[in-house]
Design a protein around this motif. Structure first.
Motif, PDB file in Angstrom:
ATOM      1  N   GLU A  14       4.376   4.264   0.617  1.00 52.95           N
ATOM      2  CA  GLU A  14       2.957   4.493   0.315  1.00 52.95           C
ATOM      3  C   GLU A  14       2.722   4.568  -1.187  1.00 52.95           C
ATOM      4  OE1 GLU A  14       2.086   8.065   2.445  1.00 52.95           O
ATOM      5  OE2 GLU A  14       1.797   7.027   4.350  1.00 52.95           O
ATOM      6  N   LEU A  15       3.616   5.240  -1.920  1.00 51.63           N
ATOM      7  CA  LEU A  15       3.464   5.343  -3.365  1.00 51.63           C
ATOM      8  C   LEU A  15       3.602   3.973  -4.032  1.00 51.63           C
ATOM      9  CD1 LEU A  15       5.417   8.646  -4.096  1.00 51.63           C
ATOM     10  CD2 LEU A  15       2.948   8.275  -4.216  1.00 51.63           C
ATOM     11  N   ALA A  16       4.545   3.168  -3.556  1.00 51.23           N
ATOM     12  CA  ALA A  16       4.727   1.829  -4.107  1.00 51.23           C
ATOM     13  C   ALA A  16       3.482   0.976  -3.853  1.00 51.23           C
ATOM     14  CB  ALA A  16       5.956   1.171  -3.505  1.00 51.23           C
ATOM     15  N   LYS A  17       2.914   1.097  -2.657  1.00 56.03           N
ATOM     16  CA  LYS A  17       1.704   0.349  -2.319  1.00 56.03           C
ATOM     17  C   LYS A  17       0.544   0.791  -3.207  1.00 56.03           C
ATOM     18  CE  LYS A  17       0.890  -0.297   2.090  1.00 56.03           C
ATOM     19  NZ  LYS A  17       0.414  -0.112   3.485  1.00 56.03           N
ATOM     20  N   LYS A  20       0.942  -0.619  -6.723  1.00 61.33           N
ATOM     21  CA  LYS A  20       0.618  -2.045  -6.724  1.00 61.33           C
ATOM     22  C   LYS A  20      -0.898  -2.239  -6.686  1.00 61.33           C
ATOM     23  CE  LYS A  20       1.714  -6.323  -4.304  1.00 61.33           C
ATOM     24  NZ  LYS A  20       2.406  -6.922  -3.166  1.00 61.33           N
ATOM     25  N   GLN A  21      -1.608  -1.472  -5.861  1.00 67.13           N
ATOM     26  CA  GLN A  21      -3.066  -1.577  -5.759  1.00 67.13           C
ATOM     27  C   GLN A  21      -3.731  -1.144  -7.060  1.00 67.13           C
ATOM     28  OE1 GLN A  21      -4.670  -2.923  -3.106  1.00 67.13           O
ATOM     29  NE2 GLN A  21      -6.505  -2.829  -4.355  1.00 67.13           N
ATOM     30  N   ASP A  25      -6.183  -3.379  -9.360  1.00 69.47           N
ATOM     31  CA  ASP A  25      -7.513  -2.925  -9.736  1.00 69.47           C
ATOM     32  C   ASP A  25      -7.690  -2.945 -11.259  1.00 69.47           C
ATOM     33  OD1 ASP A  25      -8.170  -2.568  -7.091  1.00 69.47           O
ATOM     34  OD2 ASP A  25      -7.823  -0.399  -7.102  1.00 69.47           O
ATOM     35  N   ALA A  26      -6.647  -2.544 -11.996  1.00 66.75           N
ATOM     36  CA  ALA A  26      -6.727  -2.544 -13.454  1.00 66.75           C
ATOM     37  C   ALA A  26      -6.885  -3.968 -13.972  1.00 66.75           C
ATOM     38  CB  ALA A  26      -5.478  -1.903 -14.044  1.00 66.75           C
ATOM     39  N   LYS A  27      -6.175  -4.903 -13.370  1.00 61.82           N
ATOM     40  CA  LYS A  27      -6.268  -6.301 -13.781  1.00 61.82           C
ATOM     41  C   LYS A  27      -7.678  -6.838 -13.524  1.00 61.82           C
ATOM     42  CE  LYS A  27      -3.957 -10.732 -13.128  1.00 61.82           C
ATOM     43  NZ  LYS A  27      -2.945 -11.469 -12.378  1.00 61.82           N
ATOM     44  N   LYS A  28      -8.257  -6.501 -12.363  1.00 62.09           N
ATOM     45  CA  LYS A  28      -9.620  -6.932 -12.044  1.00 62.09           C
ATOM     46  C   LYS A  28     -10.621  -6.308 -13.015  1.00 62.09           C
ATOM     47  CE  LYS A  28      -9.234  -7.800  -7.097  1.00 62.09           C
ATOM     48  NZ  LYS A  28      -9.722  -7.397  -5.772  1.00 62.09           N
TER      49      LYS A  28
END
Length: 69
Positions: A14-17, A20-21, A25-28
């Protein structure tokens, strides 16, 4: 023999997911900010239209025709 700790493994997944999310979001967010920067740059002003008496005339009403099906 030791029993596997499934809760720990699940939490790590869950932490890895989440990491990644968050990166996605930062890239978007950066892409949106870059687009906003380019959109807010001053653009050359368009010439103003000549002052005609027709510009203040009311627009004709729109007529919507129904298509026969």
């Amino acid at each position: 023999m030791a029993k596997p700790n499934y809760n720990f493994e699940k939490r790590q997944r869950e932490l890895a997911k989440k990491r990644k999310q968050d990166a996605k979001d930062a890239k978007k967010r950066e892409a949106r900010e870059a687009a906003a920067q380019t959109a807010t740059e001053p653009q050359p002003a368009a010439p103003e239209p000549a002052d005609d008496s027709t510009t203040n005339a009311p627009a004709a009403p729109r007529v919507h025709l129904r298509s026969s099906e």
